[in-house]
Design a protein around this motif. Structure first.
Motif, PDB file in Angstrom:
ATOM      1  N   SER A   2       0.645  -1.145  -0.019  1.00 34.05           N
ATOM      2  CA  SER A   2      -0.135   0.023   0.476  1.00 34.05           C
ATOM      3  C   SER A   2       0.707   0.704   0.336  1.00 34.05           C
ATOM      4  O   SER A   2       2.086   1.684   0.528  1.00 34.05           O
ATOM      5  N   ASP A   3       0.093   2.359  -0.183  1.00 33.18           N
ATOM      6  CA  ASP A   3       0.134   3.460  -0.654  1.00 33.18           C
ATOM      7  C   ASP A   3       0.242   5.055   0.057  1.00 33.18           C
ATOM      8  O   ASP A   3      -1.193   4.136   0.364  1.00 33.18           O
ATOM      9  N   LEU A   4       0.767   5.246   0.908  1.00 36.06           N
ATOM     10  CA  LEU A   4      -0.046   6.746   1.664  1.00 36.06           C
ATOM     11  C   LEU A   4      -0.036   8.034   1.301  1.00 36.06           C
ATOM     12  O   LEU A   4       1.356   8.470   0.924  1.00 36.06           O
ATOM     13  N   ILE A   5      -0.938   8.702   0.630  1.00 37.64           N
ATOM     14  CA  ILE A   5      -1.457   9.876   1.261  1.00 37.64           C
ATOM     15  C   ILE A   5      -1.131  10.922   1.783  1.00 37.64           C
ATOM     16  O   ILE A   5      -2.729  10.201   1.728  1.00 37.64           O
ATOM     17  N   SER A 145       4.113   8.167   0.568  1.00 41.57           N
ATOM     18  CA  SER A 145       5.061   6.966   0.464  1.00 41.57           C
ATOM     19  C   SER A 145       5.177   6.970  -1.189  1.00 41.57           C
ATOM     20  O   SER A 145       5.760   5.334  -1.369  1.00 41.57           O
ATOM     21  N   LEU A 146       4.860   7.567  -2.090  1.00 43.85           N
ATOM     22  CA  LEU A 146       5.120   7.115  -3.531  1.00 43.85           C
ATOM     23  C   LEU A 146       6.583   7.596  -4.138  1.00 43.85           C
ATOM     24  O   LEU A 146       7.233   8.556  -3.297  1.00 43.85           O
ATOM     25  N   ASP A 147       6.797   6.993  -5.155  1.00 42.43           N
ATOM     26  CA  ASP A 147       8.142   7.270  -5.481  1.00 42.43           C
ATOM     27  C   ASP A 147       8.320   8.693  -5.659  1.00 42.43           C
ATOM     28  O   ASP A 147       8.028   9.227  -6.359  1.00 42.43           O
ATOM     29  N   HIS A 148       9.704   9.299  -6.173  1.00 37.77           N
ATOM     30  CA  HIS A 148      10.220  10.660  -6.696  1.00 37.77           C
ATOM     31  C   HIS A 148       8.690  10.877  -8.110  1.00 37.77           C
ATOM     32  O   HIS A 148       7.694  12.263  -7.892  1.00 37.77           O
ATOM     33  N   LEU A 154       0.869  13.274  -8.965  1.00 38.47           N
ATOM     34  CA  LEU A 154       0.102  13.721  -8.258  1.00 38.47           C
ATOM     35  C   LEU A 154       0.393  15.576  -7.697  1.00 38.47           C
ATOM     36  O   LEU A 154      -0.722  15.681  -7.966  1.00 38.47           O
ATOM     37  N   ARG A 155       1.004  15.140  -7.246  1.00 36.59           N
ATOM     38  CA  ARG A 155       1.019  16.930  -7.247  1.00 36.59           C
ATOM     39  C   ARG A 155       1.172  18.009  -8.440  1.00 36.59           C
ATOM     40  O   ARG A 155      -0.118  19.222  -8.151  1.00 36.59           O
ATOM     41  N   GLU A 156       1.437  17.855  -9.062  1.00 49.13           N
ATOM     42  CA  GLU A 156       1.412  18.757 -10.780  1.00 49.13           C
ATOM     43  C   GLU A 156      -0.195  18.320 -10.563  1.00 49.13           C
ATOM     44  O   GLU A 156      -1.171  19.323 -10.832  1.00 49.13           O
ATOM     45  N   ALA A 157      -1.110  16.907 -10.789  1.00 48.27           N
ATOM     46  CA  ALA A 157      -2.698  16.912 -10.394  1.00 48.27           C
ATOM     47  C   ALA A 157      -3.367  17.862  -9.824  1.00 48.27           C
ATOM     48  O   ALA A 157      -4.512  18.077 -10.442  1.00 48.27           O
ATOM     49  N   ILE A 158      -3.146  17.745  -9.080  1.00 41.61           N
ATOM     50  CA  ILE A 158      -4.295  18.087  -7.356  1.00 41.61           C
ATOM     51  C   ILE A 158      -3.643  19.694  -7.898  1.00 41.61           C
ATOM     52  O   ILE A 158      -5.393  20.527  -7.672  1.00 41.61           O
TER      53      ILE A 158
END
Length: 183
Positions: A2-5, A145-148, A154-158
Motif C-alpha cells: 500500500s501507499d500512503l498519501i 510513500s510514493l516514488d519521486h 500527483l502534486r501537479e494533478a491536484i
C-alpha cells in the motif's frame, strides 16, 4: 504493498469532497482504498479523526449477534446479547485498522486550526485515470510513500489550474463543404 498519501485542505468540507471523489473512483474500480481518514485540527488545537469505519459500532453489532446466539443456546438470550454488545464494543474500540491513529493525530497537530488533512491508504490504482479524475481538485500534498516521479505527477494533478467554462474557447466543428457524406 500500500501507499500512503496525505493531502491538506483549508476546510473539512473540501477534504470530505475529495474523499467522496476517491470513493467514487473506487466504485469505478480505478483504485482500491484500504483506509481514508480526515483529520481536522479544531480551533482549540485538538485533532478530530473522521474515519470511514466506526470500529466500536461494528464491534458492538457483531458482538450483539454472537452474544444473542450463545445466549439462545444457554436459554439466556438477553444476557448473552448484553455481554456480546459490551465485549464487541470494547474489542472494536481497541482495534485499529488501516492508518495508525497516533500517526495521524501527530501529523495533523501541525496543521493550521480549522484545516483538515485527508489520509488515504491506496492498495492499487490505475494511475493515469485517477490523476486525470482528480486534476485541479486543490489541496497541498503533505506526505506520501510514493516514488519521486509518482509524487510529482500527483502534486501537479491536484494543483493543476482548470479554466472555468467561460475561459475555455468553444469548440466549433470545421465547416463541412459537402453536406452529404455519402456522395
Amino acid at each position: 504493498m500500500s501507499d500512503l498519501i496525505v493531502i491538506v485542505y483549508p476546510t473539512e468540507a473540501k477534504a470530505e469532497e475529495m474523499r467522496a471523489k476517491l470513493l467514487d473512483l473506487q466504485n469505478q474500480y480505478l483504485l482500491s482504498i484500504g483506509d481514508a481518514v480526515i483529520a481536522v485540527r479544531r480551533e482549540d488545537g485538538k485533532v478530530k479523526l473522521n474515519q470511514l469505519l466506526n470500529t466500536t459500532a461494528a464491534g458492538a453489532v457483531t458482538g450483539g449477534f454472537w452474544g444473542t446466539l450463545v445466549g439462545l443456546i444457554f436459554l439466556m438470550p438477553l444476557l448473552g446479547a448484553a455481554v456480546g454488545v459490551a465485549s464487541g464494543a470494547l474489542g472494536g474500540a481497541l482495534a485499529d485498522y488501516g492508518i495508525n491513529d497516533d500517526f495521524m493525530k501527530q501529523l495533523a497537530s501541525k496543521l493550521k486550526p480549522g484545516s483538515a488533512a485527508l489520509f488515504v491508504e491506496i492498495r492499487k490504482m490505475t494511475e493515469d485515470k485517477v490523476l486525470e479524475a482528480i486534476k485541479g481538485t486543490g489541496g497541498e500534498l503533505l506526505q506520501t510513500s510514493l516514488d519521486h516521479t509518482k509524487e510529482q505527477a500527483l502534486r501537479e494533478a491536484i494543483s493543476a489550474h482548470i479554466p472555468p467554462p467561460s475561459e475555455a474557447s468553444p469548440a466549433t466543428p470545421p465547416p463541412n463543404p459537402n453536406p452529404n457524406p455519402m456522395s
